[in-house]
Structures are given as C-alpha cells and as structure tokens.
Design a protein around this motif. Structure first.
Motif, PDB file in Angstrom:
ATOM      1  N   THR A  40       0.818  -1.211   0.000  1.00 57.83           N
ATOM      2  CA  THR A  40       0.000   0.000   0.000  1.00 57.83           C
ATOM      3  C   THR A  40       0.852   1.261   0.000  1.00 57.83           C
ATOM      4  OG1 THR A  40      -0.088   0.066   2.412  1.00 57.83           O
ATOM      5  CG2 THR A  40      -1.808  -1.186   1.286  1.00 57.83           C
ATOM      6  N   PRO A  41       0.266   2.375  -0.425  1.00 51.93           N
ATOM      7  CA  PRO A  41       0.986   3.650  -0.338  1.00 51.93           C
ATOM      8  C   PRO A  41       1.392   3.994   1.100  1.00 51.93           C
ATOM      9  CG  PRO A  41      -0.888   3.876  -1.804  1.00 51.93           C
ATOM     10  CD  PRO A  41      -0.996   2.516  -1.168  1.00 51.93           C
TER      11      PRO A  41
ATOM     12  N   ARG B  18       4.409   1.984   1.990  1.00 53.60           N
ATOM     13  CA  ARG B  18       5.590   2.493   1.294  1.00 53.60           C
ATOM     14  C   ARG B  18       6.097   3.786   1.921  1.00 53.60           C
ATOM     15  NH1 ARG B  18       3.446   1.007  -4.761  1.00 53.60           N
ATOM     16  NH2 ARG B  18       3.854  -1.218  -4.536  1.00 53.60           N
ATOM     17  N   ILE B  19       5.168   4.651   2.303  1.00 59.27           N
ATOM     18  CA  ILE B  19       5.564   5.908   2.955  1.00 59.27           C
ATOM     19  C   ILE B  19       6.256   5.612   4.277  1.00 59.27           C
ATOM     20  CG2 ILE B  19       4.654   7.963   4.125  1.00 59.27           C
ATOM     21  CD1 ILE B  19       2.564   8.114   1.853  1.00 59.27           C
TER      22      ILE B  19
END
Length: 137
Positions: free
Chosen positions: A99-100, A103-104
């Motif tokens: 997921t974003p 990743r962040i």
C-alpha cells in the motif's frame, strides 16, 4: 490491538528517553556508545511494532512476498526482518510493501535510520573534539 499499540508507545518512549541521554552527554563514554547502539536496535523494534499494528488493523494491506502473494499473516520475525532491512537500507527481495501507506512508512524508516547514523556520528565527534580541546588548554 491494545497490546500492540501499547508496545508501540513503549518502544517510542524508551527510544526517546535513551536518545535524550545521548544528546545530553557531555563526554563520550562506553555507556554513551552502548546507548547509541541500543537506540538503533530499538528503532528497528519500534518500527516493527508500528508495522504490526497496521497489519492488525488491516491484515494483508502492508506486505507481499516474493511470489507476489499478499501475506496477511506476518509474524514477529518477519516484521523485525522487514524493519531492520528497511532501517539499514539493505534492500528487499522477498517482502515488499503493498500500500501507499506502507511504502511511505518504509521510506520514513529508511530516512530515519540514515539520519540517525549521520547525526549520531556528528554528535559523538563533536563531544569528543570539544572535550579534547578543553583538556588541551
């Protein structure tokens, strides 16, 4: 969920407490160096706890294994492995973030790990140099 969230808070608190000790040190001792290593190791555990909390809230939303299958059952060993691989910027090959948000968080952990090393070395050298100059004069 309360236990996982409490562990995140615990590791954040302990890490910050030891980091404060390092930053307030006026002399580089073996205790200062041990504290610096402890903070680095605690950072990995702290981030693994954060990933574990996010996995608990939304299973399978964070990680995928090398075959491309979303892994909804990340155990503690896998979370620690992912965290230390990210913290040291070693690189991935078998577990990646899906997921974003994952990743962040992974990017933030990698940046945090590198900045910690850079600031730690700068702080230790600064303390050592300052003390060496004081002793010289």
């Amino acid at each position: 969920p309360e236990t996982i969230f409490t562990s995140v808070l615990f590791f954040v608190f302990v890490t910050i407490t030891i980091l404060e000790h390092i930053l307030r040190s006026e002399e580089v001792t073996i205790d200062t160096l041990y504290a610096a290593v402890c903070v680095y190791l605690l950072l990995g555990i702290m981030w693994a706890s954060i990933y574990g909390f996010l996995e608990y809230i939304h299973p399978g939303a964070m990680f995928r294994d090398s075959s491309g299958v979303v892994n909804s059952k990340m155990d503690t060993n896998e979370l620690l492995y992912y965290s230390y691989t990210t913290l040291t910027t070693l690189g991935y090959g078998d577990i990646t973030s899906v997921t974003p948000l994952g990743r962040i968080l992974s990017i933030l952990e990698a940046i945090f790990g590198q900045l910690y090393i850079a600031f730690l070395v700068a702080r230790v050298v600064s303390i050592y140099t300052s003390n060496a100059l004081r002793k010289k004069y």
